[in-house]
Design a protein around this motif. Structure first.
Motif, PDB file in Angstrom:
ATOM      1  N   LEU A  78       0.833  -1.197   0.000  1.00 60.86           N
ATOM      2  CA  LEU A  78       0.000   0.000   0.000  1.00 60.86           C
ATOM      3  C   LEU A  78       0.867   1.245   0.000  1.00 60.86           C
ATOM      4  O   LEU A  78       0.628   2.190  -0.735  1.00 60.86           O
ATOM      5  N   GLU A  79       1.887   1.209   0.827  1.00 62.84           N
ATOM      6  CA  GLU A  79       2.755   2.370   0.952  1.00 62.84           C
ATOM      7  C   GLU A  79       3.462   2.695  -0.343  1.00 62.84           C
ATOM      8  O   GLU A  79       3.589   3.848  -0.732  1.00 62.84           O
ATOM      9  N   SER A  80       3.940   1.631  -0.978  1.00 63.39           N
ATOM     10  CA  SER A  80       4.687   1.886  -2.199  1.00 63.39           C
ATOM     11  C   SER A  80       3.767   2.449  -3.277  1.00 63.39           C
ATOM     12  O   SER A  80       4.203   3.099  -4.214  1.00 63.39           O
ATOM     13  N   GLN A  81       2.454   2.151  -3.110  1.00 62.90           N
ATOM     14  CA  GLN A  81       1.518   2.727  -4.080  1.00 62.90           C
ATOM     15  C   GLN A  81       1.126   4.155  -3.713  1.00 62.90           C
ATOM     16  O   GLN A  81       0.552   4.874  -4.493  1.00 62.90           O
ATOM     17  N   VAL A  82       1.411   4.512  -2.499  1.00 65.68           N
ATOM     18  CA  VAL A  82       0.981   5.830  -2.031  1.00 65.68           C
ATOM     19  C   VAL A  82       1.815   6.921  -2.673  1.00 65.68           C
ATOM     20  O   VAL A  82       3.022   6.823  -2.776  1.00 65.68           O
ATOM     21  N   GLN A  83       1.132   7.940  -3.112  1.00 66.25           N
ATOM     22  CA  GLN A  83       1.881   9.072  -3.636  1.00 66.25           C
ATOM     23  C   GLN A  83       1.490  10.337  -2.886  1.00 66.25           C
ATOM     24  O   GLN A  83       0.432  10.411  -2.272  1.00 66.25           O
ATOM     25  N   ILE A  84       2.390  11.291  -2.966  1.00 65.50           N
ATOM     26  CA  ILE A  84       2.125  12.571  -2.310  1.00 65.50           C
ATOM     27  C   ILE A  84       1.550  13.511  -3.369  1.00 65.50           C
ATOM     28  O   ILE A  84       2.102  13.627  -4.466  1.00 65.50           O
ATOM     29  N   THR A  85       0.426  14.096  -3.037  1.00 67.32           N
ATOM     30  CA  THR A  85      -0.125  15.097  -3.959  1.00 67.32           C
ATOM     31  C   THR A  85       0.228  16.480  -3.424  1.00 67.32           C
ATOM     32  O   THR A  85      -0.078  16.807  -2.281  1.00 67.32           O
ATOM     33  N   VAL A  86       0.914  17.280  -4.287  1.00 68.74           N
ATOM     34  CA  VAL A  86       1.388  18.594  -3.856  1.00 68.74           C
ATOM     35  C   VAL A  86       0.536  19.667  -4.550  1.00 68.74           C
ATOM     36  O   VAL A  86       0.580  19.797  -5.775  1.00 68.74           O
ATOM     37  N   TYR A  87      -0.266  20.384  -3.767  1.00 66.32           N
ATOM     38  CA  TYR A  87      -1.088  21.462  -4.356  1.00 66.32           C
ATOM     39  C   TYR A  87      -0.313  22.756  -4.316  1.00 66.32           C
ATOM     40  O   TYR A  87       0.273  23.119  -3.293  1.00 66.32           O
ATOM     41  N   LEU A  88      -0.318  23.453  -5.465  1.00 67.87           N
ATOM     42  CA  LEU A  88       0.452  24.702  -5.553  1.00 67.87           C
ATOM     43  C   LEU A  88      -0.466  25.905  -5.346  1.00 67.87           C
ATOM     44  O   LEU A  88      -1.683  25.828  -5.557  1.00 67.87           O
ATOM     45  N   ASN A  89       0.160  27.004  -4.887  1.00 67.98           N
ATOM     46  CA  ASN A  89      -0.599  28.249  -4.741  1.00 67.98           C
ATOM     47  C   ASN A  89      -1.070  28.734  -6.105  1.00 67.98           C
ATOM     48  O   ASN A  89      -0.459  28.436  -7.118  1.00 67.98           O
ATOM     49  N   ASP A  90      -2.160  29.470  -6.082  1.00 72.01           N
ATOM     50  CA  ASP A  90      -2.618  30.079  -7.322  1.00 72.01           C
ATOM     51  C   ASP A  90      -1.686  31.210  -7.709  1.00 72.01           C
ATOM     52  O   ASP A  90      -1.021  31.805  -6.856  1.00 72.01           O
ATOM     53  N   GLY A  91      -1.657  31.500  -8.997  1.00 75.20           N
ATOM     54  CA  GLY A  91      -0.952  32.684  -9.474  1.00 75.20           C
ATOM     55  C   GLY A  91       0.548  32.565  -9.533  1.00 75.20           C
ATOM     56  O   GLY A  91       1.259  33.566  -9.524  1.00 75.20           O
ATOM     57  N   LEU A  92       1.082  31.332  -9.552  1.00 74.89           N
ATOM     58  CA  LEU A  92       2.522  31.175  -9.750  1.00 74.89           C
ATOM     59  C   LEU A  92       2.813  31.242 -11.241  1.00 74.89           C
ATOM     60  O   LEU A  92       2.020  30.783 -12.060  1.00 74.89           O
ATOM     61  N   SER A  93       3.982  31.782 -11.593  1.00 78.81           N
ATOM     62  CA  SER A  93       4.369  31.780 -13.007  1.00 78.81           C
ATOM     63  C   SER A  93       4.843  30.392 -13.399  1.00 78.81           C
ATOM     64  O   SER A  93       5.159  29.571 -12.536  1.00 78.81           O
ATOM     65  N   ASP A  94       4.890  30.123 -14.700  1.00 76.87           N
ATOM     66  CA  ASP A  94       5.386  28.833 -15.179  1.00 76.87           C
ATOM     67  C   ASP A  94       6.772  28.547 -14.635  1.00 76.87           C
ATOM     68  O   ASP A  94       7.099  27.429 -14.230  1.00 76.87           O
ATOM     69  N   LEU A  95       7.588  29.595 -14.644  1.00 75.58           N
ATOM     70  CA  LEU A  95       8.971  29.447 -14.187  1.00 75.58           C
ATOM     71  C   LEU A  95       9.016  28.999 -12.730  1.00 75.58           C
ATOM     72  O   LEU A  95       9.721  28.054 -12.351  1.00 75.58           O
ATOM     73  N   GLU A  96       8.202  29.684 -11.912  1.00 72.57           N
ATOM     74  CA  GLU A  96       8.175  29.340 -10.478  1.00 72.57           C
ATOM     75  C   GLU A  96       7.720  27.900 -10.276  1.00 72.57           C
ATOM     76  O   GLU A  96       8.275  27.156  -9.464  1.00 72.57           O
TER      77      GLU A  96
END
Ligand SMILES: Nc1ncnc2c1ncn2[C@@H]1O[C@H](COP(=O)(O)OP(=O)(O)OP(=O)(O)O)[C@@H](O)[C@H]1O
Ligand SMILES: [Mg+2]
Lengths: 228, 295
Positions: free
Chosen positions: B55-73
């Motif tokens: 189960l753990e190895s299948q687990v992934q971390i989902t990282v939510y980003l702030n709104d309004g970041l540039s592509d570069l950021e």
């Protein structure tokens, strides 16, 4: 053969069984150890086969220093000794032949040699024809003869016996003593603790008398020296 | 050691086993029961562990980003994450892709989306995988500290519950196993004690005629080892048959349950149980010999 120098034995309960014993027994000797009950005769015998350890002094048996012998060497000391007890100590569920052969088996003697030796010592004690009997089918004297056969089957240099005739009538005792005499003639040292006045007085061997843990007499061609 | 001597040892051991028939039977049964339970717990714990780590190895971390970041950021954050220790995979999910997936999941309930109009409230995100299950938690924490990250989530609770369960089974099993091993040891050493007692005369004579201690010990050791080995054998046969039946049943009805396949798993456990059983037997004999015969 057996050399005691200043040997004492104090049991853990404090009773002093032997003190300051000096004795030299040479190859081929025939020695009676005599003395009143509780004098220390059995203790003397037990020291020789390292059933008990001396509290003080030096004890050399058959060229081996018994005093500081590691436990792992004790079996090899005993292979040079033949031990005979008053109560025979035969195994009731083994035949006469097996009882004697047992002593050779447990020191891993070759099979062919076992058969030869067992038959020859059974001849020596005159009981070859009883080899298939069980101990409880034999008389006391016959049982003791089997025990002697077992004691000598590994060709020991010393036979030690603690009152081997203690349970036997006079006539049977003489049969046993004749066997010891025969063994001794063949060069084996014999050390025997006994209460039997007639035997000691008749055979006129070396006599070591112990009283209250001390040697009070060490006499060649000696006599028993106590009234029964 | 000579073959003839070994024969002698085994013969003596077998004679004793027969002479003490009832005690021998009791010893073998106790060992069998103890090892059976040991085996059950081993299988249970190993399977639970296996499930948890799968189960753990299948687990992934989902990282939510702030709104309004540039592509570069956003790209920079992605690079930082992929450079973290233990991170094996980083995948960018844009708000649009997230919306597509959401729509897919809603299926025929698309009407719910009309309220949103053209706006997309879903954030941009990364899906992160790590190489070792234990790293999930710490990695998620580290990521949530990064610039531009709203938060980082993973299926924490399920895994932790599974781990707690494993730990409990393990502790309970350990206590039970120690208790049963002691019981097996006790009964074997008692059986051997009876043998030693029955043969004390013989042992005494062996000592007087110069048998070595090891020569005297071996038949008793072998007797104990036969008792332990016999018990283990019974346990192993029962365990093997049962596990094989259970796995077949489960593969047929609940294929999603990740049971450890029978081979070589049960073979290894069997081997271990047989070794443990034999060792318990030898130890039981040794205890009796030391205590009652001083050999
Ligand atoms: N195992 C033991 N522990 C304590 N004391 C002992 C032990 N064996 C013997 N003794 C004591 O040591 C002394 C000598 O005993 P031993 O058996 O050597 O005498 P003995 O001469 O053989 O006597 P007997 O003629 O009655 O056989 C006795 O006082 C006895 O009580
Ligand atoms: Mg005595």
């Amino acid at each position: 053969m057996i050399h005691m120098t200043g040997v004492s034995k104090v049991y853990s309960n404090g009773s002093v069984a032997l003190s300051d014993i000096h004795v030299d027994i040479e190859k081929g000797d025939f020695v009676f150890v005599v003395g009143p009950s509780g004098a220390g005769k059995s203790t003397f015998i037990k020291l020789i086969f390292r059933e008990e350890l001396p509290t003080h002094g030096q004890l050399v048996v058959n060229g081996r220093n018994v005093t500081n012998m590691p436990p792992s060497e004790v079996p090899y000391l005993r292979r040079g000794l033949g031990i005979v007890f008053q109560d025979y100590r035969l195994l009731p569920e083994k035949t006469v032949y097996e009882n004697v052969a047992f002593a050779m088996r447990v020191i891993e003697a070759p099979r062919r040699e076992i058969q030869k030796r067992v038959n020859s010592v059974l001849d020596l004690v005159g009981l070859r024809d009883k080899c298939r009997s069980f101990p409880n089918q034999l008389s006391g004297g016959e049982q003791q003869r089997i025990a002697i056969a077992r004691a000598i089957v590994n060709s020991p240099v010393v036979v030690i016996a603690d009152e081997p005739t203690g349970n036997l009538d006079p006539e049977t005792s003489w049969e046993i003593m004749k066997i010891f005499e025969r063994i001794n003639k063949a060069g084996t040292t014999i050390v025997m603790a006994t209460h039997d006045k007639t035997i000691v007085d008749t055979m006129r061997k070396r006599v070591i008398a112990i009283e209250r843990g001390r040697i009070v007499r060490d006499q060649m061609k000696g006599v028993y020296g106590y009234e029964d | 050691m000579k073959i003839r001597t070994v024969e002698y040892f085994v013969r003596e051991a077998v004679v004793s086993l027969r002479r003490n028939g009832l005690m021998s039977f009791a010893s073998v049964s106790t060992v069998a029961l103890s090892l059976l339970i040991l085996g059950i717990f081993l299988i249970l714990v190993l399977n639970l562990n296996n499930m948890a780590s799968m189960l753990e190895s299948q687990v992934q971390i989902t990282v939510y980003l702030n709104d309004g970041l540039s592509d570069l950021e956003m790209r920079e954050t992605g690079t930082r994450i992929s450079k973290m220790q233990g991170v094996s995979q980083v995948m960018f999910i844009s708000k649009d892709e997230a919306m597509e997936r959401f729509k897919d999941r809603l299926g025929d309930q698309q009407s719910l989306l009309t309220a949103l109009g053209d706006t997309n409230p879903l954030p941009n995100a990364f899906e992160v995988k790590v190489d070792r299950p234990e790293r999930v938690k710490s990695t998620a924490q580290a990521i949530s500290q990064l610039h531009g990250v709203e938060n980082a989530k993973f299926g924490q609770e399920v895994i932790e519950q599974l781990f707690t369960l494993t730990k409990m089974v393990r502790i309970f099993g350990l206590i039970l196993i120690v208790f049963l091993a002691l019981a097996a040891l006790f009964i074997i050493s008692n059986t051997i004690r009876l043998t030693v007692f029955a043969r004390r005369k013989e042992i005494g004579i062996m000592k007087y005629v110069g048998a070595t201690d090891w020569f005297i010990r071996w038949p008793f050791l072998i007797e104990g080892m036969i008792l332990g080995f016999g018990g283990a054998l019974i346990a192993v046969v029962i365990l093997g048959q049962t596990y094989s039946a259970i796995t077949q049943q489960i593969y047929a009805s609940m294929a999603f349950l990740p049971l450890i396949p029978e081979n070589p798993f049960i073979h290894n456990i069997s081997l271990m149980l047989v070794l443990v059983g034999t060792a318990i037997g030898a130890l039981g004999s040794t205890i009796s010999l030391k205590r009652f015969m001083k050999v």
